[in-house]
Write a protein that holds these residues in place. Sequence first.
Motif, mmCIF file in Angstrom:
data_model
loop_
_atom_site.group_PDB
_atom_site.id
_atom_site.type_symbol
_atom_site.label_atom_id
_atom_site.label_comp_id
_atom_site.label_asym_id
_atom_site.label_seq_id
_atom_site.Cartn_x
_atom_site.Cartn_y
_atom_site.Cartn_z
ATOM 1 N N ALA A 1 -37.126 7.224 47.475
ATOM 2 C CA ALA A 1 -36.162 6.282 46.905
ATOM 3 C C ALA A 1 -36.142 4.954 47.656
ATOM 4 C CB ALA A 1 -34.774 6.897 46.888
ATOM 5 N N GLY A 2 -36.522 4.985 48.931
ATOM 6 C CA GLY A 2 -36.481 3.769 49.735
ATOM 7 C C GLY A 2 -37.792 3.008 49.811
ATOM 8 N N LYS A 3 -38.834 3.518 49.163
ATOM 9 C CA LYS A 3 -40.152 2.889 49.265
ATOM 10 C C LYS A 3 -40.395 1.914 48.116
ATOM 11 C CE LYS A 3 -42.804 3.692 51.965
ATOM 12 N NZ LYS A 3 -43.035 3.166 53.342
ATOM 13 N N ASP B 1 -46.314 7.333 51.306
ATOM 14 C CA ASP B 1 -46.612 6.000 51.838
ATOM 15 C C ASP B 1 -47.905 5.442 51.240
ATOM 16 O OD1 ASP B 1 -44.338 6.294 53.319
ATOM 17 O OD2 ASP B 1 -45.367 6.649 55.240
ATOM 18 N N GLY B 2 -48.870 6.319 50.987
ATOM 19 C CA GLY B 2 -50.096 5.868 50.335
ATOM 20 C C GLY B 2 -49.832 5.389 48.924
ATOM 21 N N LEU B 3 -48.989 6.104 48.183
ATOM 22 C CA LEU B 3 -48.622 5.676 46.836
ATOM 23 C C LEU B 3 -47.933 4.316 46.876
ATOM 24 C CD1 LEU B 3 -47.164 9.060 45.497
ATOM 25 C CD2 LEU B 3 -49.320 8.015 44.788
ATOM 26 N N SER B 4 -46.993 4.165 47.788
ATOM 27 C CA SER B 4 -46.237 2.919 47.879
ATOM 28 C C SER B 4 -47.130 1.733 48.221
ATOM 29 C CB SER B 4 -45.129 3.052 48.929
ATOM 30 O OG SER B 4 -44.411 1.855 49.056
ATOM 31 N N ALA B 5 -48.110 1.967 49.074
ATOM 32 C CA ALA B 5 -48.993 0.876 49.483
ATOM 33 C C ALA B 5 -49.743 0.281 48.295
ATOM 34 C CB ALA B 5 -49.981 1.371 50.538
ATOM 35 N N TRP B 6 -50.066 1.115 47.314
ATOM 36 C CA TRP B 6 -50.807 0.639 46.153
ATOM 37 C C TRP B 6 -49.913 0.191 45.008
ATOM 38 C CZ3 TRP B 6 -55.913 -0.374 45.561
ATOM 39 C CH2 TRP B 6 -56.753 0.005 46.617
ATOM 40 N N LEU B 7 -48.648 0.639 45.007
ATOM 41 C CA LEU B 7 -47.760 0.326 43.885
ATOM 42 C C LEU B 7 -46.705 -0.726 44.222
ATOM 43 C CD1 LEU B 7 -48.049 1.809 41.104
ATOM 44 C CD2 LEU B 7 -49.024 3.138 42.967
ATOM 45 N N ALA B 8 -46.625 -1.158 45.474
ATOM 46 C CA ALA B 8 -45.522 -2.012 45.921
ATOM 47 C C ALA B 8 -45.373 -3.283 45.103
ATOM 48 C CB ALA B 8 -45.693 -2.350 47.404
#
Length: 367
Positions: free
Chosen positions: A170-172, A129-136
């Motif tokens: 896969a869903g992030k 979730d931390g990765l996704s927050a910065w890469l979204a």
Amino acid sequence: MAHDIASEVSPKAGDRIEELSTPRPIIDEDRLAGNITRVQSYMDQHGLNFRPHIKTHKIPALARAQVAAGAKGINCQKITEAEAFADAGFEDILITFNILGAEKLVRLAALNDRISGLKVVADSTVTVDGLSAWLAERKPLTVLVECDTGGARCGVQTPEQAASLGRHIAGKPGLVFGGLMSYPKPSNAAATQAFLAESVALLKKEGIDCPIVSNGGTPSLFEAHLVPAATEHRAGTYIYNDRSMVRAGHCREEDCAMHILATIVSRPTEDRAVIDAGSKALTSDLLGFADYGHVVEYPEAVIKGLSEEHGVIDLTNCKGARPQIGDKIRIIPNHTCVVSNLFDQMVFHRDGVVTRVEDVAARGLVW
């Protein structure tokens, strides 16, 4: 104009190693090349992609030699290390470490923007979730699930957890599920294969492709063919080898490319010698040994203690001649990877003559 003494005494091509100031790591060119060839040939024979772990040497020129021999990309452990190798022109980089915190994530996002093949690992939804927050809102980042197949370090604990975290990735937004990664314990190929194969099967049932299955480690290097679920293997120590690799049966003493050159600076008693290589040159890593390295010229000698700048050698069991003050000796370290992070440069030689000096470009880059 000031006289540049440093440039006159710094090692250079053509110098003889016995004339070098110590303590200093020296790398045998022929052993180095032989180690690269031997391991790449094994991987090619078994149809495995090979991804060298550059934490062992931290030198771009050596990574280029590994890729030129047939390696597919490189493995880094930390973002700063990966940045140094991206600066040197490498694109296919796998960082095998959970990345957390804003300072690291902002640098990771920037690194992902500038190279084409960055991949990372995660073993929890917190990390993902931390990765996704910065890469979204940016270029998607490939993420592999780290699996604990027996190494008892990081990693999800079951194939079911691996599949669940794979679904989560896969869903992030901003993330692409890239596959699985493991650092197994040695002599555990059957359990590693079972874990990875079941994880791949569970993901496949849900329609999730698993393009990369990355197995790893020099301690399990020559078991790589016993894990057919893996698409690639990672290893680092093999390029230099060390005392622990000799003990494990992965190489011979004559395959150890790195020696620490040290000088006998004191002989306080008949049975004691003191060298100028302490914990800042040899490391305090024991790796199960009772002493701190193998003295090539005096194999019965025991490096029994280290302080920061001194190494104390017990000569009690030495037969015949014993080293004298001013003599230079070569030591095979217990663990080469740590030594690389202790020096600014590595001196390379062939038959005792210096061939080149390489900066340790990623020295100190451990976050």
